[in-house]
Design a protein around this motif. Structure first.
Motif, PDB file in Angstrom:
ATOM      1  N   GLN A  42       0.813  -1.209   0.000  1.00  0.00           N
ATOM      2  CA  GLN A  42       0.000   0.000   0.000  1.00  0.00           C
ATOM      3  C   GLN A  42       0.851   1.265   0.000  1.00  0.00           C
ATOM      4  OE1 GLN A  42      -3.357  -0.072  -0.370  1.00  0.00           O
ATOM      5  NE2 GLN A  42      -3.181   2.121  -0.685  1.00  0.00           N
ATOM      6  N   VAL A  43       1.969   1.254   0.708  1.00  0.00           N
ATOM      7  CA  VAL A  43       2.845   2.436   0.740  1.00  0.00           C
ATOM      8  C   VAL A  43       3.416   2.697  -0.649  1.00  0.00           C
ATOM      9  CG1 VAL A  43       4.987   3.369   1.718  1.00  0.00           C
ATOM     10  CG2 VAL A  43       3.402   2.112   3.174  1.00  0.00           C
ATOM     11  N   VAL A  44       3.837   1.644  -1.327  1.00  0.00           N
ATOM     12  CA  VAL A  44       4.388   1.781  -2.675  1.00  0.00           C
ATOM     13  C   VAL A  44       3.305   2.255  -3.642  1.00  0.00           C
ATOM     14  CG1 VAL A  44       5.401   0.503  -4.601  1.00  0.00           C
ATOM     15  CG2 VAL A  44       6.210   0.093  -2.283  1.00  0.00           C
ATOM     16  N   GLN A  45       2.117   1.713  -3.496  1.00  0.00           N
ATOM     17  CA  GLN A  45       1.028   2.138  -4.364  1.00  0.00           C
ATOM     18  C   GLN A  45       0.713   3.624  -4.162  1.00  0.00           C
ATOM     19  OE1 GLN A  45      -2.526  -0.216  -3.960  1.00  0.00           O
ATOM     20  NE2 GLN A  45      -3.670   1.071  -5.354  1.00  0.00           N
ATOM     21  N   ASP A  46       0.651   4.058  -2.918  1.00  0.00           N
ATOM     22  CA  ASP A  46       0.414   5.479  -2.644  1.00  0.00           C
ATOM     23  C   ASP A  46       1.541   6.353  -3.178  1.00  0.00           C
ATOM     24  OD1 ASP A  46      -1.917   4.736  -1.379  1.00  0.00           O
ATOM     25  OD2 ASP A  46      -1.052   4.838   0.650  1.00  0.00           O
ATOM     26  N   PHE A  47       2.763   5.852  -3.086  1.00  0.00           N
ATOM     27  CA  PHE A  47       3.920   6.582  -3.599  1.00  0.00           C
ATOM     28  C   PHE A  47       3.804   6.787  -5.109  1.00  0.00           C
ATOM     29  CE2 PHE A  47       8.239   6.561  -5.373  1.00  0.00           C
ATOM     30  CZ  PHE A  47       8.780   7.645  -4.715  1.00  0.00           C
ATOM     31  N   PHE A  48       3.448   5.729  -5.838  1.00  0.00           N
ATOM     32  CA  PHE A  48       3.324   5.856  -7.288  1.00  0.00           C
ATOM     33  C   PHE A  48       2.125   6.713  -7.690  1.00  0.00           C
ATOM     34  CE2 PHE A  48       6.446   2.445  -7.585  1.00  0.00           C
ATOM     35  CZ  PHE A  48       7.181   2.875  -8.671  1.00  0.00           C
ATOM     36  N   ILE A  49       1.073   6.677  -6.909  1.00  0.00           N
ATOM     37  CA  ILE A  49      -0.052   7.576  -7.176  1.00  0.00           C
ATOM     38  C   ILE A  49       0.389   9.019  -7.024  1.00  0.00           C
ATOM     39  CG2 ILE A  49      -2.282   8.351  -6.269  1.00  0.00           C
ATOM     40  CD1 ILE A  49      -2.922   5.382  -5.776  1.00  0.00           C
ATOM     41  N   GLN A  50       1.192   9.288  -6.012  1.00  0.00           N
ATOM     42  CA  GLN A  50       1.736  10.638  -5.815  1.00  0.00           C
ATOM     43  C   GLN A  50       2.633  11.039  -6.983  1.00  0.00           C
ATOM     44  OE1 GLN A  50       0.876  12.569  -3.213  1.00  0.00           O
ATOM     45  NE2 GLN A  50       2.082  14.259  -3.978  1.00  0.00           N
ATOM     46  N   ILE A  51       3.467  10.123  -7.445  1.00  0.00           N
ATOM     47  CA  ILE A  51       4.338  10.387  -8.601  1.00  0.00           C
ATOM     48  C   ILE A  51       3.499  10.728  -9.825  1.00  0.00           C
ATOM     49  CG2 ILE A  51       5.885   9.265 -10.283  1.00  0.00           C
ATOM     50  CD1 ILE A  51       7.430   9.986  -7.873  1.00  0.00           C
ATOM     51  N   HIS A  52       2.498   9.919 -10.088  1.00  0.00           N
ATOM     52  CA  HIS A  52       1.674  10.134 -11.279  1.00  0.00           C
ATOM     53  C   HIS A  52       0.863  11.420 -11.176  1.00  0.00           C
ATOM     54  CE1 HIS A  52       2.052   6.418 -13.766  1.00  0.00           C
ATOM     55  NE2 HIS A  52       2.711   6.067 -12.689  1.00  0.00           N
ATOM     56  N   SER A  53       0.393  11.754  -9.994  1.00  0.00           N
ATOM     57  CA  SER A  53      -0.382  12.991  -9.871  1.00  0.00           C
ATOM     58  C   SER A  53       0.504  14.227  -9.989  1.00  0.00           C
ATOM     59  CB  SER A  53      -1.153  13.002  -8.550  1.00  0.00           C
ATOM     60  OG  SER A  53      -0.270  13.058  -7.455  1.00  0.00           O
ATOM     61  N   ASN A  54       1.769  14.115  -9.645  1.00  0.00           N
ATOM     62  CA  ASN A  54       2.672  15.271  -9.747  1.00  0.00           C
ATOM     63  C   ASN A  54       3.280  15.432 -11.136  1.00  0.00           C
ATOM     64  OD1 ASN A  54       2.385  16.223  -7.136  1.00  0.00           O
ATOM     65  ND2 ASN A  54       4.052  14.987  -6.353  1.00  0.00           N
ATOM     66  N   PHE A  55       3.593  14.330 -11.791  1.00  0.00           N
ATOM     67  CA  PHE A  55       4.337  14.423 -13.039  1.00  0.00           C
ATOM     68  C   PHE A  55       3.517  14.099 -14.286  1.00  0.00           C
ATOM     69  CE2 PHE A  55       7.614  13.749  -9.833  1.00  0.00           C
ATOM     70  CZ  PHE A  55       8.492  14.770 -10.148  1.00  0.00           C
ATOM     71  N   PHE A  56       2.522  13.241 -14.158  1.00  0.00           N
ATOM     72  CA  PHE A  56       1.839  12.743 -15.347  1.00  0.00           C
ATOM     73  C   PHE A  56       0.340  13.041 -15.356  1.00  0.00           C
ATOM     74  CE2 PHE A  56       5.328   9.690 -14.339  1.00  0.00           C
ATOM     75  CZ  PHE A  56       6.199  10.120 -15.320  1.00  0.00           C
TER      76      PHE A  56
END
Length: 163
Positions: free
Chosen positions: A105-119
């Motif tokens: 879940q932590v990794v999933q939240d991290f990638f969601i944050q990445i995608h919302s900031n960059f993509f």
């Protein structure tokens, strides 16, 4: 005759094989082995440390690589594939070193944050070939369709001449 020569080898090999197998077997009744293997392989996952280090190590590295790329090119997959793969490898090795499962879940939240900031501004599906204008489609459809009766006429006419 060959069987008599190979029989001692087969018997001795089977005895040796049985002794090797029995010496390496661990039974479930011996519960202490389970605790040792579990603690050695699966340490307790510290999710707060995982979240902290993922932002300190992996996020900073990815952010610096993405700032080197022009912001208009962030949606071009061939431009961001290398930093994105390095980010994924970084997170995966970090979770493994901290004894966590990957993904979690932590990794999933991290990638969601990445995608919302960059993509976030990137389209979901890239349209590779736009639709052709209707005039072009109509012309390219009518030409072969109108040739079919002409070709049928030629085949029938040629078959009558040959008969």
């Amino acid at each position: 005759m060959i069987f008599l020569l190979l029989f001692p080898v087969l018997v001795l090999g089977e005895i040796q094989l049985q002794s090797n197998v029995s010496s390496n077997v661990t039974f479930e009744d011996n519960e202490s082995f389970q605790d040792q293997e579990y603690s050695a392989v699966f340490r307790h996952c510290n999710e707060s440390l995982l979240e902290y280090f993922s932002y300190i190590i992996c996020w900073n590295q990815f952010h610096s690589e993405m700032t080197d790329i022009n912001k208009e090119l962030w949606c071009e997959w061939d431009q961001v594939i290398r930093p994105y793969n390095e980010l994924t490898r970084c997170i995966e090795s970090l979770t493994t070193n901290l004894g966590c499962y990957f993904p979690n879940q932590v990794v999933q939240d991290f990638f969601i944050q990445i995608h919302s900031n960059f993509f976030q501004a990137c389209p979901e599906e890239e349209q590779l070939f736009p639709d052709a204008p209707s005039g072009v489609v109509l012309t390219l459809t009518l030409i072969p369709v109108s040739l079919i009766p002409v070709l049928v006429f030629l085949v029938v006419w040629k078959s009558k001449i040959c008969d």
